[in-house]
Design an enzyme around this catalytic site. Structure first.
Site, PDB file in Angstrom:
ATOM      1  N   GLY A  12      50.806  60.107 -90.182  1.00 49.14           N
ATOM      2  CA  GLY A  12      51.086  59.893 -91.602  1.00 49.14           C
ATOM      3  C   GLY A  12      52.543  59.963 -91.999  1.00 49.14           C
ATOM      4  O   GLY A  12      52.861  60.327 -93.135  1.00 49.14           O
ATOM      5  N   ASN A  14      54.436  57.421 -92.498  1.00 48.71           N
ATOM      6  CA  ASN A  14      54.636  56.410 -93.551  1.00 48.71           C
ATOM      7  C   ASN A  14      54.075  56.891 -94.881  1.00 48.71           C
ATOM      8  O   ASN A  14      54.648  56.612 -95.934  1.00 48.71           O
ATOM      9  CB  ASN A  14      54.016  55.076 -93.129  1.00 48.71           C
ATOM     10  CG  ASN A  14      54.920  54.309 -92.189  1.00 48.71           C
ATOM     11  OD1 ASN A  14      55.948  53.801 -92.600  1.00 48.71           O
ATOM     12  ND2 ASN A  14      54.576  54.274 -90.920  1.00 48.71           N
ATOM     13  N   ASN A 108      49.953  46.045 -95.525  1.00 49.63           N
ATOM     14  CA  ASN A 108      49.979  46.724 -94.233  1.00 49.63           C
ATOM     15  C   ASN A 108      51.414  46.763 -93.715  1.00 49.63           C
ATOM     16  O   ASN A 108      52.213  45.882 -94.022  1.00 49.63           O
ATOM     17  CB  ASN A 108      49.105  45.931 -93.241  1.00 49.63           C
ATOM     18  CG  ASN A 108      49.072  46.555 -91.864  1.00 49.63           C
ATOM     19  OD1 ASN A 108      48.852  47.760 -91.707  1.00 49.63           O
ATOM     20  ND2 ASN A 108      49.294  45.746 -90.832  1.00 49.63           N
ATOM     21  N   HIS A 110      53.512  46.737 -90.157  1.00 50.18           N
ATOM     22  CA  HIS A 110      53.358  46.457 -88.728  1.00 50.18           C
ATOM     23  C   HIS A 110      54.710  46.648 -88.042  1.00 50.18           C
ATOM     24  O   HIS A 110      55.726  46.137 -88.536  1.00 50.18           O
ATOM     25  CB  HIS A 110      52.855  45.019 -88.529  1.00 50.18           C
ATOM     26  CG  HIS A 110      52.620  44.699 -87.096  1.00 50.18           C
ATOM     27  ND1 HIS A 110      51.499  45.115 -86.418  1.00 50.18           N
ATOM     28  CD2 HIS A 110      53.393  44.049 -86.193  1.00 50.18           C
ATOM     29  CE1 HIS A 110      51.579  44.716 -85.156  1.00 50.18           C
ATOM     30  NE2 HIS A 110      52.715  44.070 -84.995  1.00 50.18           N
ATOM     31  N   ASP A 151      47.102  40.560 -88.930  1.00 47.87           N
ATOM     32  CA  ASP A 151      48.569  40.516 -89.070  1.00 47.87           C
ATOM     33  C   ASP A 151      49.071  39.147 -89.530  1.00 47.87           C
ATOM     34  O   ASP A 151      50.245  38.802 -89.323  1.00 47.87           O
ATOM     35  CB  ASP A 151      49.274  40.900 -87.749  1.00 47.87           C
ATOM     36  CG  ASP A 151      49.015  42.350 -87.346  1.00 47.87           C
ATOM     37  OD1 ASP A 151      48.834  43.191 -88.235  1.00 47.87           O
ATOM     38  OD2 ASP A 151      48.993  42.619 -86.143  1.00 47.87           O
ATOM     39  N   GLU A 181      60.692  51.298 -91.076  1.00 46.58           N
ATOM     40  CA  GLU A 181      59.372  51.446 -91.703  1.00 46.58           C
ATOM     41  C   GLU A 181      59.392  52.349 -92.934  1.00 46.58           C
ATOM     42  O   GLU A 181      58.845  51.996 -93.978  1.00 46.58           O
ATOM     43  CB  GLU A 181      58.358  52.008 -90.699  1.00 46.58           C
ATOM     44  CG  GLU A 181      58.016  51.045 -89.590  1.00 46.58           C
ATOM     45  CD  GLU A 181      56.869  51.548 -88.723  1.00 46.58           C
ATOM     46  OE1 GLU A 181      55.914  52.130 -89.232  1.00 46.58           O
ATOM     47  OE2 GLU A 181      56.950  51.357 -87.494  1.00 46.58           O
TER      48      GLU A 181
HETATM   49  C1  GRF Z   1      53.338  52.927 -87.726  1.00 45.27           C
HETATM   50  O1  GRF Z   1      54.105  52.585 -86.613  1.00 45.27           O
HETATM   51  C2  GRF Z   1      52.897  51.673 -88.440  1.00 45.27           C
HETATM   52  O2  GRF Z   1      53.794  50.634 -88.325  1.00 45.27           O
HETATM   53  C3  GRF Z   1      51.629  51.335 -87.725  1.00 45.27           C
HETATM   54  O3  GRF Z   1      51.029  52.563 -87.420  1.00 45.27           O
HETATM   55  C4  GRF Z   1      52.020  53.589 -87.335  1.00 45.27           C
HETATM   56  C5  GRF Z   1      51.606  54.677 -88.263  1.00 45.27           C
HETATM   57  O4  GRF Z   1      52.386  55.835 -88.120  1.00 45.27           O
HETATM   58  N1  GRF Z   1      50.820  50.430 -88.515  1.00 45.27           N
HETATM   59  P1  GRF Z   1      52.245  57.026 -89.183  1.00 45.27           P
HETATM   60  O5  GRF Z   1      50.806  57.539 -89.122  1.00 45.27           O
HETATM   61  O6  GRF Z   1      52.606  56.512 -90.521  1.00 45.27           O
HETATM   62  O7  GRF Z   1      53.200  58.096 -88.701  1.00 45.27           O
END
Ligand code: GRF
Length: 210
Positions: A12, A14, A108, A110, A151, A181
């Site tokens: 988590g 992100n 999403n 990616h 995607d 990200e």
């Molecule tokens: C990230 O690398 C994102 O791009 C991918 O899954 C990963 C999630 O990481 N879709 P986190 O759980 O947010 O640390």
């Protein structure tokens, strides 16, 4: 104020980037109203808890069919009056029915420059390993709308990261997350919440003058 649901399965980071941006007022006209995890042990749940965000656990295997699982997911999103669904490392397939119900309201992140290293089988470290195996000199991350193609939905934001000669999938994953990200996802969410994303012919136009 638009209500955002963040769907997670793992660490988590992100989600944390979204929480931090939200606290700083950087998610304009949006609030994180719900976190849904497909994994009861996801650290993302702890992050939601610490931030005082309601969370729910939804495990695909606990539903007899995809239809029943979809019903539960849609019901939850409706119950919390969710306007935008953010997939942030969510490892359960989102069915076409859910995608149609939330048409152009699911985004999403990616960890590559789509269309490179994307589609079925490209998730987590596999993406970065494929980039290194191919010997690309730049990779990056993409935030996109989710459609029926894996995607394959309209691209909202992309940014590149240089690949180093001594990178491993792990070091590359870490740099893509830290440098791109965690910055790109809150930015895309904020643009959506401000109504600045328009789609024409499956392409996203970012309106800068509204
Ligand atoms: C990230 O690398 C994102 O791009 C991918 O899954 C990963 C999630 O990481 N879709 P986190 O759980 O947010 O640390």
């Amino acid at each position: 104020m638009l209500k955002i649901a963040v769907l997670v399965s793992g660490g988590g980071t992100n989600l944390q980037a979204l929480i931090n941006a939200s606290k700083k007022g950087e998610i304009v006209n949006g609030e994180i109203a719900l976190v849904i995890s497909s994994n009861p042990d996801a650290f993302a749940l702890e992050r939601a808890n610490r931030a005082g965000i309601p969370s729910k656990i939804l495990i695909r295997k606990q539903y007899a069919s995809m239809r029943k699982y979809d019903d539960a997911l849609i019901e939850l999103l409706k119950q919390f009056q969710i306007d935008l669904v953010v997939l942030a490392g969510f490892m359960t397939i989102i069915s076409d029915r859910v995608i149609r119900t939330y048409c152009y309201r699911i985004i999403n992140i990616h960890p590559s420059l789509i269309p490179a290293f994307s589609g079925e089988g490209f998730y987590g470290l596999h993406v970065h390993k494929a980039a290194l195996d191919r010997g690309v000199k730049v990779t990056g991350a993409t935030v996109h709308f989710v459609n029926e193609i894996c995607d394959g939905g309209p691209i909202i934001l992309q940014e590149s990261v240089a690949v180093m000669e001594d990178d491993t999938p792990e070091t590359l994953q870490k740099r893509v997350m830290e440098e791109v990200e965690w910055k790109l996802l809150p930015k895309a969410v904020s643009l959506f919440c401000q109504g600045k994303l328009e789609i024409h012919n499956e392409r996203v136009i970012i309106k800068t003058n509204v």
